[in-house]
Write an enzyme that holds these catalytic residues in place. Sequence first.
Site, PDB file in Angstrom:
ATOM      1  N   GLY A 136       0.816  -1.200   0.000  1.00 39.68           N
ATOM      2  CA  GLY A 136       0.000   0.000   0.000  1.00 39.68           C
ATOM      3  C   GLY A 136       0.854   1.257   0.000  1.00 39.68           C
ATOM      4  O   GLY A 136       2.057   1.217   0.294  1.00 39.68           O
ATOM      5  N   CYS A 137       0.231   2.398  -0.306  1.00 42.94           N
ATOM      6  CA  CYS A 137       0.991   3.647  -0.424  1.00 42.94           C
ATOM      7  C   CYS A 137       1.507   4.126   0.926  1.00 42.94           C
ATOM      8  O   CYS A 137       2.715   4.370   1.090  1.00 42.94           O
ATOM      9  CB  CYS A 137       0.156   4.711  -1.123  1.00 42.94           C
ATOM     10  SG  CYS A 137      -1.471   4.987  -0.389  1.00 42.94           S
ATOM     11  N   PHE A 138       0.611   4.276   1.912  1.00 42.58           N
ATOM     12  CA  PHE A 138       1.077   4.650   3.245  1.00 42.58           C
ATOM     13  C   PHE A 138       2.047   3.595   3.777  1.00 42.58           C
ATOM     14  O   PHE A 138       3.079   3.924   4.380  1.00 42.58           O
ATOM     15  CB  PHE A 138      -0.100   4.775   4.214  1.00 42.58           C
ATOM     16  CG  PHE A 138      -0.663   6.165   4.339  1.00 42.58           C
ATOM     17  CD1 PHE A 138       0.156   7.267   4.501  1.00 42.58           C
ATOM     18  CD2 PHE A 138      -2.036   6.362   4.314  1.00 42.58           C
ATOM     19  CE1 PHE A 138      -0.366   8.551   4.634  1.00 42.58           C
ATOM     20  CE2 PHE A 138      -2.575   7.636   4.444  1.00 42.58           C
ATOM     21  CZ  PHE A 138      -1.741   8.730   4.602  1.00 42.58           C
ATOM     22  N   ALA A 139       1.715   2.320   3.551  1.00 43.28           N
ATOM     23  CA  ALA A 139       2.566   1.237   4.059  1.00 43.28           C
ATOM     24  C   ALA A 139       3.981   1.343   3.514  1.00 43.28           C
ATOM     25  O   ALA A 139       4.950   1.088   4.226  1.00 43.28           O
ATOM     26  CB  ALA A 139       1.964  -0.119   3.707  1.00 43.28           C
TER      27      ALA A 139
END
Length: 327
Positions: A136-139
């Site tokens: 994921g992007c935040f991840a």
Amino acid sequence: MKNLEVGIIGGAGYTAGELIRLLLNHPETNINFVYSTSNAGNKLYKVHQDLIGATEISFTNEINADIDVLFLCLGHGNSTSFLEKNSFSENTKIIDLSNDFRLIADKNFNGKEFVYGLPEMNKEEIKTAKHIANPGCFATALQLAILPLAANHLLNNDIHINAVTGATGAGTSLSETTHFTYRDNNFSHYKAFNHQHLGEINQTVNLLQDRFDSEINFMPNRGNFSRGIFATTYTKFDGSIDAAKKMYKEYYKDAAFTFVSDTDIHMKQVVNTNKCIIGLEKHGNKLLITSTIDNLLKGASGTAIQNMNLMYGFEETLGLNLKANYF
């Protein structure tokens, strides 16, 4: 060798648009089809208007099962249902950009084993994988901020994270909080302490530091800009700032796109690139780690291409040497 034949499922969203842009300019790929039932027959540039003059390909509602690479750009939860209904050649490699297969509990699906596609951690596994669960992007931004600490078993206290993402992080579907009149000159938080990316972040930390038992306190925010993520992370750290910089630079010395800066960082350094830039500061007994990425590229489609390059033995940076929109 002939170019890879590539198919894209869910071709109308932001990540698909960036994926198409990258693939059109990748020297080893040919876009075989872009699947979208709602846009079938329309030219790609009717939806992705930045592609006018770049391609005459149209969306289709037909699938070629014999392609080399399949990118799934579907909403979370939809990749599993799509793969249950559609089959592909044994030689087709799949890169999924949803969260359906990122967790260990979900990585085996219908005889397919998905490898978590964070190149800075799993490069060797990605090279031999047939199926990839893209992070994921935040991840991505948050894991790259703490991987060196976890790898050295130095996460022994609670971690505090405040991060802001642009409007494209919410996808193309309109809602109250993505409307211009809400976002413009505004700032807000959402999913405090329970964002869905915490699952994969905690999983990674526990794989690297098996006795990690502290809290990861994550506060996600909505910014009034289109794209990018800027995160500030801090935790207790007994070492010096020089020791921290040495550790981070050693950990990322072979990373193709992750860089440790000796000066303050900002988001314009990474927008429109596949880079993650990290900054480090020591304040008392706390280490402050800043990290920034483009949520659509390093946080999604850019890493997907990076993973494809690794899977096929291409130069890892192939098709991804992009300049930031700095000015």
